[in-house]
Scaffold this motif. Structure first.
Motif, PDB file in Angstrom:
ATOM      1  N   GLY A  86      -1.693   3.286  -7.610  1.00 13.92           N
ATOM      2  CA  GLY A  86      -1.082   2.511  -7.280  1.00 13.92           C
ATOM      3  C   GLY A  86      -0.665   2.593  -6.145  1.00 13.92           C
ATOM      4  O   GLY A  86       0.458   1.814  -5.622  1.00 13.92           O
ATOM      5  N   GLU A  87      -1.732   2.896  -5.026  1.00 13.68           N
ATOM      6  CA  GLU A  87      -1.136   3.335  -3.583  1.00 13.68           C
ATOM      7  C   GLU A  87      -1.369   1.123  -2.862  1.00 13.68           C
ATOM      8  O   GLU A  87      -0.802   0.813  -2.215  1.00 13.68           O
ATOM      9  CB  GLU A  87      -1.774   3.533  -2.619  1.00 13.68           C
ATOM     10  CG  GLU A  87      -2.152   4.331  -0.871  1.00 13.68           C
ATOM     11  CD  GLU A  87      -2.966   4.699  -0.577  1.00 13.68           C
ATOM     12  OE1 GLU A  87      -2.647   4.968   0.624  1.00 13.68           O
ATOM     13  OE2 GLU A  87      -3.381   5.354  -1.666  1.00 13.68           O
ATOM     14  N   THR A  88      -2.770   0.621  -3.659  1.00 13.05           N
ATOM     15  CA  THR A  88      -2.802  -0.337  -2.739  1.00 13.05           C
ATOM     16  C   THR A  88      -4.243  -1.624  -3.843  1.00 13.05           C
ATOM     17  O   THR A  88      -4.040  -1.208  -5.199  1.00 13.05           O
ATOM     18  CB  THR A  88      -3.624  -0.422  -1.777  1.00 13.05           C
ATOM     19  OG1 THR A  88      -3.711  -1.694  -1.014  1.00 13.05           O
ATOM     20  CG2 THR A  88      -5.134   0.265  -1.583  1.00 13.05           C
ATOM     21  N   PHE A  89      -4.040  -2.913  -3.507  1.00 11.75           N
ATOM     22  CA  PHE A  89      -4.671  -3.636  -4.528  1.00 11.75           C
ATOM     23  C   PHE A  89      -5.793  -4.509  -3.608  1.00 11.75           C
ATOM     24  O   PHE A  89      -6.296  -5.241  -4.340  1.00 11.75           O
ATOM     25  CB  PHE A  89      -3.441  -5.100  -4.817  1.00 11.75           C
ATOM     26  CG  PHE A  89      -2.241  -4.701  -5.908  1.00 11.75           C
ATOM     27  CD1 PHE A  89      -2.794  -4.898  -6.782  1.00 11.75           C
ATOM     28  CD2 PHE A  89      -1.380  -4.678  -5.584  1.00 11.75           C
ATOM     29  CE1 PHE A  89      -1.974  -4.368  -7.883  1.00 11.75           C
ATOM     30  CE2 PHE A  89      -0.504  -4.181  -5.969  1.00 11.75           C
ATOM     31  CZ  PHE A  89      -0.872  -4.814  -7.597  1.00 11.75           C
ATOM     32  N   PHE A  90      -5.554  -3.720  -2.546  1.00 12.75           N
ATOM     33  CA  PHE A  90      -6.387  -4.589  -1.997  1.00 12.75           C
ATOM     34  C   PHE A  90      -7.371  -3.468  -0.954  1.00 12.75           C
ATOM     35  O   PHE A  90      -8.200  -3.274   0.236  1.00 12.75           O
ATOM     36  CB  PHE A  90      -6.138  -5.281  -0.593  1.00 12.75           C
ATOM     37  CG  PHE A  90      -5.318  -5.999  -0.809  1.00 12.75           C
ATOM     38  CD1 PHE A  90      -5.713  -7.502  -1.923  1.00 12.75           C
ATOM     39  CD2 PHE A  90      -4.238  -6.054  -0.929  1.00 12.75           C
ATOM     40  CE1 PHE A  90      -5.487  -8.880  -2.123  1.00 12.75           C
ATOM     41  CE2 PHE A  90      -3.065  -7.279  -1.587  1.00 12.75           C
ATOM     42  CZ  PHE A  90      -3.640  -8.470  -2.088  1.00 12.75           C
ATOM     43  N   TRP A  91      -8.158  -2.333  -1.854  1.00 14.46           N
ATOM     44  CA  TRP A  91      -8.616  -1.312  -1.225  1.00 14.46           C
ATOM     45  C   TRP A  91      -7.855  -0.257   0.608  1.00 14.46           C
ATOM     46  O   TRP A  91      -8.625  -0.300   0.960  1.00 14.46           O
ATOM     47  CB  TRP A  91     -10.227  -1.565  -0.703  1.00 14.46           C
ATOM     48  CG  TRP A  91     -10.663  -2.635  -2.439  1.00 14.46           C
ATOM     49  CD1 TRP A  91     -10.821  -3.760  -2.296  1.00 14.46           C
ATOM     50  CD2 TRP A  91     -10.795  -2.055  -3.451  1.00 14.46           C
ATOM     51  NE1 TRP A  91     -11.111  -3.701  -3.671  1.00 14.46           N
ATOM     52  CE2 TRP A  91     -11.534  -2.278  -4.542  1.00 14.46           C
ATOM     53  CE3 TRP A  91     -11.047   0.241  -3.904  1.00 14.46           C
ATOM     54  CZ2 TRP A  91     -12.069  -1.899  -5.398  1.00 14.46           C
ATOM     55  CZ3 TRP A  91     -11.885   0.521  -4.949  1.00 14.46           C
ATOM     56  CH2 TRP A  91     -12.078  -1.125  -6.062  1.00 14.46           C
ATOM     57  N   GLY A  92      -7.135  -0.801   0.462  1.00 13.55           N
ATOM     58  CA  GLY A  92      -6.620  -0.070   2.095  1.00 13.55           C
ATOM     59  C   GLY A  92      -5.892   0.990   2.050  1.00 13.55           C
ATOM     60  O   GLY A  92      -5.408   1.649   2.262  1.00 13.55           O
ATOM     61  N   MET A  93      -6.814   2.132   1.226  1.00 14.73           N
ATOM     62  CA  MET A  93      -6.717   3.544   0.161  1.00 14.73           C
ATOM     63  C   MET A  93      -6.374   4.342   1.857  1.00 14.73           C
ATOM     64  O   MET A  93      -7.124   4.651   2.727  1.00 14.73           O
ATOM     65  CB  MET A  93      -7.102   3.994  -0.509  1.00 14.73           C
ATOM     66  CG  MET A  93      -7.167   3.650  -1.808  1.00 14.73           C
ATOM     67  SD  MET A  93      -8.396   4.292  -3.078  1.00 14.73           S
ATOM     68  CE  MET A  93      -9.054   3.023  -2.505  1.00 14.73           C
ATOM     69  N   SER A  94      -5.366   5.272   1.643  1.00  9.27           N
ATOM     70  CA  SER A  94      -5.093   6.465   2.812  1.00  9.27           C
ATOM     71  C   SER A  94      -6.023   7.555   2.757  1.00  9.27           C
ATOM     72  O   SER A  94      -6.889   8.172   3.700  1.00  9.27           O
ATOM     73  CB  SER A  94      -3.768   6.343   3.110  1.00  9.27           C
ATOM     74  OG  SER A  94      -3.279   7.210   2.052  1.00  9.27           O
ATOM     75  N   ASN A  95      -6.544   7.526   1.447  1.00  9.44           N
ATOM     76  CA  ASN A  95      -7.355   8.838   0.899  1.00  9.44           C
ATOM     77  C   ASN A  95      -7.906   7.982  -0.009  1.00  9.44           C
ATOM     78  O   ASN A  95      -8.310   8.679  -0.992  1.00  9.44           O
ATOM     79  CB  ASN A  95      -6.661  10.012   0.960  1.00  9.44           C
ATOM     80  CG  ASN A  95      -7.057  11.215   0.654  1.00  9.44           C
ATOM     81  OD1 ASN A  95      -8.404  11.149   0.729  1.00  9.44           O
ATOM     82  ND2 ASN A  95      -7.115  12.075  -0.441  1.00  9.44           N
TER      83      ASN A  95
END
Length: 284
Positions: free
Chosen positions: A88-97
């Protein structure tokens, strides 16, 4: 008799000749059937032309719409997959980890295998150079902790561990003093403080020798378990990734002086607890 035989041998008249003998109603029926056949052929030809025209219309007009539909589906599927993988962090693969299988350096390590660094080479990955990852080592095994740069980078609370093998500090808690993998003498932090006068009141020399042997064995086991705990922490972490191994210097650790137990670890030591009354050597 001769005339009958001749009649039987006479050849049938051609069809064309027979048509001429058809009545007017029969001739009209024949013409109508022929017109229907021609009409059916015309309809089939018209249907083929319409199908060809529809094919031409699809290739020129509908192809773009179908491509747009496929791209829209792929985009929505990508957003959904990103949302699931990132929790649930992002829809666009911009994950911090991002997971390790989405990291290019992880794939490079799978292809190239583990790296081997000397302590001096490992020191270059302490986070002071923002273009390099942050490495730390524990028990001679190197892990990439770049995912938590705020903690292990310059100014972070655990920056002491970056760029070195600080196995000793993981157990003693003396971050600044014990940035070394040398574990000799660490078990002393779990040993009681010797008090010969008090100890002689409760135990015989033989009992003290056996007690010291048992206490040291138990203390070394506690050191082993404490170090193993942190080794498992990094090995099983989803955030930090295995990189390789530290090369042990030749002759290590015999060519280095034995370290003294740091003050913070020494403060935790206590005197031996006197035995209960029924366990004393004199029974008093």
């Amino acid at each position: 008799m001769t005339e009958q035989v001749a009649a039987r041998r006479r050849k049938p008249e051609p069809q064309a000749a027979r048509v001429e003998e058809l009545s007017d109603s029969e001739a009209d029926s024949f013409d109508e059937a022929e017109r229907k056949v021609k009409e059916i052929r015309k309809q089939k030809a018209a249907a083929r032309r319409r199908a060809e025209e529809q094919d031409d219309d699809y290739t020129t007009a509908n192809l773009f719409v179908d491509i747009l539909r496929v791209l829209s589906f792929l985009f929505l599927a990508s957003c959904g997959l990103s949302y699931l993988i990132s929790n649930g962090e992002t829809f666009f693969w911009g994950m911090s980890n991002p997971p390790k299988y989405l990291r290019m350096d992880w794939w490079k390590r799978q292809i190239n295998g583990p790296i081997y660094l000397t302590p001096a080479e490992l020191a270059q990955y302490d986070g002071t150079d923002p273009t390099k990852p942050i490495y730390l080592a524990i028990n001679w095994t190197i892990y990439d902790v770049s995912a938590n740069r705020a903690t292990y980078g310059p100014g972070g609370s655990y920056h002491w561990f970056a760029g070195c093998d600080a196995s000793r500090a993981f157990v003693t808690g003396c971050f600044a003093e014990d940035r070394t993998p040398d574990m000799r003498g660490v078990e002393e932090m779990f040993l009681p403080i010797e008090d010969p006068i008090e100890d002689a009141k409760y135990w015989t020399p033989e009992e003290l020798r056996e007690m010291r042997r048992r206490e040291r064995a138990e203390a070394k086991q506690r050191v082993h378990e404490a170090l193993a705990h942190w080794s498992r922490f990094f090995a099983e972490s989803q955030k930090y990734h295995f990189v390789g191994y530290v090369k042990k210097p030749e002759g290590w650790p015999k060519n280095e002086p034995r370290r003294k137990l740091c003050d913070a670890a020494a403060k935790g030591r206590r005197k031996r607890t006197p035995p209960k009354k029924d366990e004393r050597k004199d029974g008093k």
